[in-house]
Design a protein around this motif. Structure first.
Motif, PDB file in Angstrom:
ATOM      1  N   LEU A   1      14.517   4.540 -34.922  1.00  0.00           N
ATOM      2  CA  LEU A   1      14.066   4.910 -36.087  1.00  0.00           C
ATOM      3  C   LEU A   1      12.657   4.372 -35.898  1.00  0.00           C
ATOM      4  N   LEU A   2      11.994   3.924 -34.461  1.00  0.00           N
ATOM      5  CA  LEU A   2      10.289   3.939 -34.663  1.00  0.00           C
ATOM      6  C   LEU A   2       9.539   5.031 -34.506  1.00  0.00           C
ATOM      7  N   SER A   3      10.256   6.100 -33.837  1.00  0.00           N
ATOM      8  CA  SER A   3       9.284   6.981 -33.401  1.00  0.00           C
ATOM      9  C   SER A   3       9.375   8.416 -35.108  1.00  0.00           C
ATOM     10  N   THR A   4      10.913   8.297 -35.958  1.00  0.00           N
ATOM     11  CA  THR A   4      10.446   8.325 -37.501  1.00  0.00           C
ATOM     12  C   THR A   4       9.173   8.181 -38.149  1.00  0.00           C
ATOM     13  N   ALA A   5       9.419   6.832 -37.749  1.00  0.00           N
ATOM     14  CA  ALA A   5       8.655   5.836 -38.720  1.00  0.00           C
ATOM     15  C   ALA A   5       7.438   5.682 -38.049  1.00  0.00           C
TER      16      ALA A   5
ATOM     17  N   GLY B   1       1.783   7.494 -39.277  1.00  0.00           N
ATOM     18  CA  GLY B   1       1.254   7.193 -38.116  1.00  0.00           C
ATOM     19  C   GLY B   1       0.414   8.816 -37.999  1.00  0.00           C
ATOM     20  N   CYS B   2       1.393   9.801 -38.416  1.00  0.00           N
ATOM     21  CA  CYS B   2       0.904  11.191 -38.126  1.00  0.00           C
ATOM     22  C   CYS B   2       0.596  11.866 -39.713  1.00  0.00           C
TER      23      CYS B   2
ATOM     24  N   ILE C   1       8.261  18.563 -44.893  1.00  0.00           N
ATOM     25  CA  ILE C   1       9.568  18.526 -43.528  1.00  0.00           C
ATOM     26  C   ILE C   1       9.538  19.298 -42.011  1.00  0.00           C
ATOM     27  N   ASP C   2       9.406  20.220 -42.712  1.00  0.00           N
ATOM     28  CA  ASP C   2       9.363  20.729 -41.185  1.00  0.00           C
ATOM     29  C   ASP C   2       8.341  20.051 -40.099  1.00  0.00           C
TER      30      ASP C   2
ATOM     31  N   ALA D   1       8.593  18.959 -36.246  1.00  0.00           N
ATOM     32  CA  ALA D   1       8.133  19.655 -35.229  1.00  0.00           C
ATOM     33  C   ALA D   1       7.774  18.439 -34.258  1.00  0.00           C
ATOM     34  N   ILE D   2       7.470  17.067 -34.620  1.00  0.00           N
ATOM     35  CA  ILE D   2       7.237  16.274 -34.138  1.00  0.00           C
ATOM     36  C   ILE D   2       8.762  15.202 -33.395  1.00  0.00           C
TER      37      ILE D   2
END
Length: 266
Positions: free
Chosen positions: A168-172, A177-178, A257-258, A262-263
């Protein structure tokens, strides 16, 4: 025993925007004096200028940074990590290595660093520069108890430290981060709307920025559900619910959410 935050020597291999934000947060918040921060980067002349603004130490190579530091932050582009680690691999074995490179998790560093190295993968965000950041941390790490306590006492003063599973690090990272880019766009849009209806731009931005900061602080301190916070402002037949309806009609939530989708799909 864990070192006091003010006694730690922190090194940055790579001193781009994120590393500078972290260093600035530490210095400007009074957590760490600039003299205890060490950095190296590809362009030494530019590094000297940026480091001088913080009172930090500019070094010509990674080896000097590692030798001078207790915590070493790997702050280069993800594809460069292996390249910059290779010459200092053995020196890093005695340090606490903190990665801020996206997509580089615990398993990756187990292969790249020397056996038995102490490391933690994180994703910080840019508001850390003003002591209001987020650091998403992979739950799996190999820091010692003392190193972990020092890390939390050091960076916990300038950021919310949130522990998540590696998957889940990428989602966090996408959310925290983004997210500042999305929040800045919302801030700019609210400012434009205020200007459209007669507010001076600086005033519109200040109003919008303070509102965003206050709303976030209210949620963090009370734990109140965002939906309940929204409802508390929406009086029956009032102005706010009309604005909410317009946002819903234009797909505001779906667009947000989109953006995360996308990320994650990139």
């Amino acid at each position: 025993m864990a070192k006091k935050a003010s006694e730690v020597e922190v090194g940055f291999i790579g001193f781009g925007n994120m590393a500078q934000a972290m260093a600035r947060g530490l210095v400007d918040s009074g957590v760490l004096p600039g003299a205890r921060i060490h950095a190296c980067a590809a362009h030494f002349d530019k590094l000297q200028t940026t480091a001088a603004k913080l009172g930090a130490n500019a070094h010509r190579d990674a080896g000097e940074v590692v030798e001078a530091s207790d915590f070493v932050v790997l702050a280069v582009k993800p594809y460069l990590v292996e390249q910059v680690v290779a010459p200092v691999r053995d020196l890093l074995a005695d340090k606490a290595v903190i990665s801020v490179a996206a997509g580089r998790d615990f398993a990756f560093y187990e292969d790249v660093l020397a056996s038995g190295s102490r490391h933690l993968s994180t994703i910080p965000n840019t508001p850390i520069a003003v002591g209001a950041g987020v650091i998403a941390c992979e739950r799996r790490h190999s820091l010692t108890t003392e190193q972990l306590e020092t890390f939390e006492s050091l960076f916990g003063q300038i950021a919310l430290i949130e522990w998540v599973d590696g998957a889940l690090l990428s989602t966090a990272s996408s959310v925290a981060g983004c997210g500042p880019a999305f929040a800045a766009m919302f801030l700019e849009a609210l400012g434009d709307a205020g200007v459209k209806h007669g507010l001076p731009r600086a005033t519109a931005y200040r109003l919008a920025a303070q509102m965003m900061m206050g709303t976030a602080k209210l949620h963090l301190e009370t734990g109140e559900h965002p939906g309940a916070m929204k409802d508390a402002v929406c009086s029956p037949g009032g102005t706010t619910i009309k604005g909410v309806a317009a946002l819903e009609k234009d797909g505001f939530r779906g667009a947000v959410i989109d953006a995360i989708d996308a990320i994650q799909g990139a």
